[in-house]
Design a protein around this motif. Structure first.
Motif, PDB file in Angstrom:
ATOM      1  N   ALA A 241      -2.945  -3.658  -1.157  1.00 56.34           N
ATOM      2  CA  ALA A 241      -3.920  -3.265  -1.736  1.00 56.34           C
ATOM      3  C   ALA A 241      -5.011  -4.333  -1.922  1.00 56.34           C
ATOM      4  O   ALA A 241      -4.982  -5.430  -1.881  1.00 56.34           O
ATOM      5  N   GLU A 242      -6.113  -3.943  -1.672  1.00 52.12           N
ATOM      6  CA  GLU A 242      -7.529  -4.708  -1.626  1.00 52.12           C
ATOM      7  C   GLU A 242      -7.562  -5.204  -3.078  1.00 52.12           C
ATOM      8  O   GLU A 242      -7.429  -4.639  -4.035  1.00 52.12           O
ATOM      9  N   GLY A 243      -7.898  -6.365  -3.043  1.00 52.08           N
ATOM     10  CA  GLY A 243      -7.944  -7.171  -4.422  1.00 52.08           C
ATOM     11  C   GLY A 243      -6.393  -7.835  -4.733  1.00 52.08           C
ATOM     12  O   GLY A 243      -6.537  -8.959  -5.821  1.00 52.08           O
ATOM     13  N   LEU A 244      -5.461  -7.699  -4.184  1.00 57.37           N
ATOM     14  CA  LEU A 244      -4.207  -8.109  -4.446  1.00 57.37           C
ATOM     15  C   LEU A 244      -3.561  -8.298  -3.027  1.00 57.37           C
ATOM     16  O   LEU A 244      -2.421  -7.562  -2.878  1.00 57.37           O
ATOM     17  N   ALA A 245      -3.930  -8.539  -2.010  1.00 58.92           N
ATOM     18  CA  ALA A 245      -3.511  -8.563  -0.362  1.00 58.92           C
ATOM     19  C   ALA A 245      -2.812  -9.799  -0.174  1.00 58.92           C
ATOM     20  O   ALA A 245      -2.242  -9.874   0.921  1.00 58.92           O
ATOM     21  N   GLY A 246      -2.507 -10.968  -1.195  1.00 61.71           N
ATOM     22  CA  GLY A 246      -1.764 -12.086  -0.538  1.00 61.71           C
ATOM     23  C   GLY A 246      -1.725 -12.918  -1.867  1.00 61.71           C
ATOM     24  O   GLY A 246      -2.279 -12.624  -3.015  1.00 61.71           O
ATOM     25  N   HIS A 247      -1.000 -13.906  -1.739  1.00 60.10           N
ATOM     26  CA  HIS A 247      -0.689 -14.975  -2.854  1.00 60.10           C
ATOM     27  C   HIS A 247      -1.898 -15.611  -3.313  1.00 60.10           C
ATOM     28  O   HIS A 247      -1.983 -15.899  -4.475  1.00 60.10           O
ATOM     29  N   ALA A 248      -3.053 -15.600  -2.414  1.00 60.52           N
ATOM     30  CA  ALA A 248      -4.295 -16.304  -2.810  1.00 60.52           C
ATOM     31  C   ALA A 248      -4.924 -15.535  -4.011  1.00 60.52           C
ATOM     32  O   ALA A 248      -5.729 -16.030  -4.656  1.00 60.52           O
ATOM     33  N   ASP A 249      -4.502 -14.042  -3.962  1.00 60.41           N
ATOM     34  CA  ASP A 249      -5.052 -13.364  -5.260  1.00 60.41           C
ATOM     35  C   ASP A 249      -4.423 -13.380  -6.135  1.00 60.41           C
ATOM     36  O   ASP A 249      -5.035 -12.632  -7.504  1.00 60.41           O
ATOM     37  N   LEU A 250      -3.101 -13.843  -6.477  1.00 52.76           N
ATOM     38  CA  LEU A 250      -2.638 -13.717  -7.456  1.00 52.76           C
ATOM     39  C   LEU A 250      -3.055 -14.583  -8.894  1.00 52.76           C
ATOM     40  O   LEU A 250      -2.821 -13.925  -9.964  1.00 52.76           O
ATOM     41  N   PRO A 251      -3.688 -15.838  -8.792  1.00 55.70           N
ATOM     42  CA  PRO A 251      -4.604 -16.031  -9.893  1.00 55.70           C
ATOM     43  C   PRO A 251      -5.183 -15.215 -10.770  1.00 55.70           C
ATOM     44  O   PRO A 251      -5.543 -15.521 -11.941  1.00 55.70           O
ATOM     45  N   HIS A 252      -5.752 -14.270 -10.072  1.00 52.51           N
ATOM     46  CA  HIS A 252      -6.618 -13.157 -10.858  1.00 52.51           C
ATOM     47  C   HIS A 252      -5.907 -12.074 -11.666  1.00 52.51           C
ATOM     48  O   HIS A 252      -6.675 -11.473 -12.112  1.00 52.51           O
TER      49      HIS A 252
ATOM     50  N   SER B 251       0.937  -1.217  -0.125  1.00 48.90           N
ATOM     51  CA  SER B 251       0.083  -0.141   0.066  1.00 48.90           C
ATOM     52  C   SER B 251       0.635   1.125   0.208  1.00 48.90           C
ATOM     53  O   SER B 251       0.713   2.318  -0.715  1.00 48.90           O
ATOM     54  N   PRO B 252       1.783   1.186   0.797  1.00 54.43           N
ATOM     55  CA  PRO B 252       2.535   2.631   0.639  1.00 54.43           C
ATOM     56  C   PRO B 252       3.366   3.109  -0.679  1.00 54.43           C
ATOM     57  O   PRO B 252       3.577   4.226  -0.910  1.00 54.43           O
ATOM     58  N   PHE B 253       3.422   2.171  -1.473  1.00 57.47           N
ATOM     59  CA  PHE B 253       4.102   1.963  -2.842  1.00 57.47           C
ATOM     60  C   PHE B 253       2.937   2.441  -3.754  1.00 57.47           C
ATOM     61  O   PHE B 253       3.293   2.976  -5.068  1.00 57.47           O
ATOM     62  N   CYS B 254       1.677   1.998  -3.654  1.00 65.76           N
ATOM     63  CA  CYS B 254       0.792   2.360  -4.742  1.00 65.76           C
ATOM     64  C   CYS B 254      -0.631   2.975  -4.171  1.00 65.76           C
ATOM     65  O   CYS B 254      -1.712   3.343  -4.853  1.00 65.76           O
ATOM     66  N   GLY B 255      -0.499   3.772  -3.021  1.00 63.96           N
ATOM     67  CA  GLY B 255      -1.748   4.515  -2.395  1.00 63.96           C
ATOM     68  C   GLY B 255      -1.048   5.748  -1.683  1.00 63.96           C
ATOM     69  O   GLY B 255       0.133   5.917  -1.736  1.00 63.96           O
ATOM     70  N   THR B 256      -1.898   6.772  -1.332  1.00 64.09           N
ATOM     71  CA  THR B 256      -1.527   7.828  -0.894  1.00 64.09           C
ATOM     72  C   THR B 256      -2.113   7.975   0.675  1.00 64.09           C
ATOM     73  O   THR B 256      -1.556   8.345   1.379  1.00 64.09           O
ATOM     74  N   GLU B 257      -3.500   7.877   0.699  1.00 67.08           N
ATOM     75  CA  GLU B 257      -4.122   8.039   2.016  1.00 67.08           C
ATOM     76  C   GLU B 257      -5.358   6.643   2.077  1.00 67.08           C
ATOM     77  O   GLU B 257      -5.085   6.071   3.024  1.00 67.08           O
ATOM     78  N   ALA B 258      -6.122   6.683   1.418  1.00 70.18           N
ATOM     79  CA  ALA B 258      -6.900   5.296   1.557  1.00 70.18           C
ATOM     80  C   ALA B 258      -6.089   4.174   0.870  1.00 70.18           C
ATOM     81  O   ALA B 258      -5.152   4.384   0.210  1.00 70.18           O
ATOM     82  N   ARG B 259      -6.609   3.093   1.392  1.00 69.14           N
ATOM     83  CA  ARG B 259      -6.055   1.686   1.124  1.00 69.14           C
ATOM     84  C   ARG B 259      -6.377   1.771  -0.488  1.00 69.14           C
ATOM     85  O   ARG B 259      -7.365   1.782  -0.920  1.00 69.14           O
ATOM     86  N   PRO B 260      -5.211   1.464  -0.947  1.00 65.44           N
ATOM     87  CA  PRO B 260      -5.571   1.176  -2.718  1.00 65.44           C
ATOM     88  C   PRO B 260      -5.996   0.087  -3.030  1.00 65.44           C
ATOM     89  O   PRO B 260      -6.463  -1.043  -2.381  1.00 65.44           O
ATOM     90  N   THR B 261      -6.509   0.054  -4.247  1.00 63.13           N
ATOM     91  CA  THR B 261      -7.195  -1.111  -4.884  1.00 63.13           C
ATOM     92  C   THR B 261      -6.340  -1.901  -6.124  1.00 63.13           C
ATOM     93  O   THR B 261      -5.334  -1.125  -6.336  1.00 63.13           O
ATOM     94  N   LEU B 262      -6.813  -2.928  -6.439  1.00 59.21           N
ATOM     95  CA  LEU B 262      -5.984  -3.569  -7.539  1.00 59.21           C
ATOM     96  C   LEU B 262      -6.022  -2.656  -8.757  1.00 59.21           C
ATOM     97  O   LEU B 262      -5.030  -2.470  -9.377  1.00 59.21           O
ATOM     98  N   ASP B 263      -6.928  -1.875  -9.036  1.00 57.00           N
ATOM     99  CA  ASP B 263      -6.887  -0.826 -10.067  1.00 57.00           C
ATOM    100  C   ASP B 263      -5.659   0.092 -10.024  1.00 57.00           C
ATOM    101  O   ASP B 263      -5.056   0.629 -10.837  1.00 57.00           O
ATOM    102  N   ASP B 264      -5.531   0.694  -8.705  1.00 57.10           N
ATOM    103  CA  ASP B 264      -4.234   1.548  -8.476  1.00 57.10           C
ATOM    104  C   ASP B 264      -2.902   0.593  -8.661  1.00 57.10           C
ATOM    105  O   ASP B 264      -2.236   1.469  -9.139  1.00 57.10           O
ATOM    106  N   VAL B 265      -2.875  -0.487  -8.186  1.00 54.37           N
ATOM    107  CA  VAL B 265      -1.652  -1.439  -8.575  1.00 54.37           C
ATOM    108  C   VAL B 265      -1.408  -1.530 -10.264  1.00 54.37           C
ATOM    109  O   VAL B 265      -0.512  -1.419 -10.680  1.00 54.37           O
ATOM    110  N   LEU B 266      -2.418  -1.718 -10.691  1.00 52.80           N
ATOM    111  CA  LEU B 266      -2.471  -1.854 -12.257  1.00 52.80           C
ATOM    112  C   LEU B 266      -2.083  -0.466 -13.019  1.00 52.80           C
ATOM    113  O   LEU B 266      -1.375  -0.392 -13.994  1.00 52.80           O
ATOM    114  N   LYS B 267      -2.262   0.522 -12.399  1.00 55.65           N
ATOM    115  CA  LYS B 267      -1.848   1.871 -12.964  1.00 55.65           C
ATOM    116  C   LYS B 267      -0.139   1.880 -12.923  1.00 55.65           C
ATOM    117  O   LYS B 267       0.345   2.403 -13.837  1.00 55.65           O
ATOM    118  N   HIS B 268       0.364   1.197 -11.925  1.00 57.20           N
ATOM    119  CA  HIS B 268       1.785   1.279 -11.909  1.00 57.20           C
ATOM    120  C   HIS B 268       2.269   0.374 -12.909  1.00 57.20           C
ATOM    121  O   HIS B 268       3.283   0.605 -13.541  1.00 57.20           O
TER     122      HIS B 268
END
Length: 331
Positions: free
Chosen positions: A287-298, A221-238
């Motif tokens: 980030a919500e939606g990519l918070a652990g290895h269980a989310d990687l298949p998506h 989160s500190p790498f892909c968000g600013t104040e609110a918890r980032p989402t998968l979409d925020d990660v995808l922007k990077h």
């Protein structure tokens, strides 16, 4: 064999050995949740805060016994062929890495010994400066030291990938310029999107790519968000930003998923580096939606929805990392 071979997926920085903890009903199923997440191989950090070489050697001892106890689950990666074999056999390839070589003091000959034991990825600094150069959170960056230049030569000679994630801007640029093989920012995002001291400037991204390297995008989160918890979409922007800047062939995955506990992390990393962590707490660390290895298949499907082609997704998930590892490790 724990699973059938799937798509090649490499996590260039996937945490520490605690992530391999087996489920209670399968005491030798080390790495089960990472395999279930679709990983073929993962770079695990050894002895993160070691101040001398002794705890690092003890961790090599632990790994040696781990590989001997669970050969049906884990494969010790020393070559890129080992990664392919892990994928073919349904095992998890373990790449041994360190985030900082401060523990070798001035003994660069130790690099060859560590390579013989299996070290394959190494950073010269963590957030602080070391005897080799500046860390990314230091207020002053004077670049590589003479000892740092010696270490770069030894890492190249011994076939160890140099990780520039935690190096200061000037130090990282000098590493990339001097290194005879590609470097990797194994878990760093774009500073143009989130102005974290741990993220990369455009000149850094361009320099690493110019040398054939890769940037592993992280959902930390500190790498892909600013104040609110980032989402998968925020990660995808990077992912998208770096790909648009230097090409998708220079983008990879580096989750930075560590086996934290709330008490350990909030009284460790969060207390030590508030300027990096910002407002985040343990519950919002990824980030919500990519918070652990269980989310990687998506992630592959999400990358396709973000506009990446099938071959580009294959490269981001594993092919680009393989290219750089092969170049750094040699035959």
């Amino acid at each position: 064999m724990s699973k059938t071979a799937g798509p090649l997926m490499i996590d260039l920085l996937g945490g520490a050995v605690g992530l391999l903890t087996p489920p209670a009903d399968e005491p030798l199923a080390y790495g089960r949740k990472l395999l279930d997440g679709g990983l073929s191989a993962v770079n695990l950090t050894m002895a993160l805060y070691a101040r001398d070489i002794k705890p690092v050697l003890v961790e090599f001892f632990d790994y040696q016994n781990l590989f001997a106890e669970a050969p049906h689950m884990l494969l010790h990666v020393k070559t890129t062929e080992d990664i392919l074999e892990a994928r073919r056999s349904g095992r998890l390839g373990i790449i041994q890495g360190v985030q900082g070589l401060h523990f070798i003091e001035d003994q660069t000959p130790y690099i060859q010994i560590l390579a013989t034991l299996g070290l394959r990825v190494a950073a010269l600094t963590y957030n602080e400066s070391t005897q080799f150069g500046a860390g990314c959170l230091e207020p002053v960056d004077d670049g590589l030291t003479l000892l740092g230049r010696r270490a770069v030569r030894e890492l190249n000679r011994c076939g160890i990938l140099i990780d520039v994630s935690h190096a200061g801007e000037r130090t990282s640029l000098e590493i990339a310029e001097m290194s005879e093989t590609p470097v990797a920012a194994t878990h760093s995002n774009a500073k143009a999107l989130v102005p974290s001291g741990r993220n990369l400037t455009d000149p850094q991204i361009k320099a690493f790519a110019a040398g054939g390297g890769v940037i592993g995008i992280s959902p930390y989160s500190p790498f892909c968000g600013t104040e609110a918890r980032p989402t998968l979409d925020d990660v995808l922007k990077h992912f998208r930003y770096v790909a648009d800047l230097v090409g998708p062939e220079h983008v990879a995955i580096g989750t930075d998923f560590f086996p934290h506990s709330k008490i350990k992390w909030e009284n460790g990393t969060r207390r030590m580096y508030p300027e990096m962590v910002g407002p985040y707490v343990f519950e919002t660390l990824y980030a919500e939606g990519l918070a652990g290895h269980a989310d990687l298949p998506h992630l592959p499907q999400a990358l396709e929805k973000a506009g990446f082609s099938g071959p580009e997704v294959e490269g981001i998930c594993g092919g680009n990392a393989m290219r750089v590892l092969k170049a750094a490790w040699g035959a």
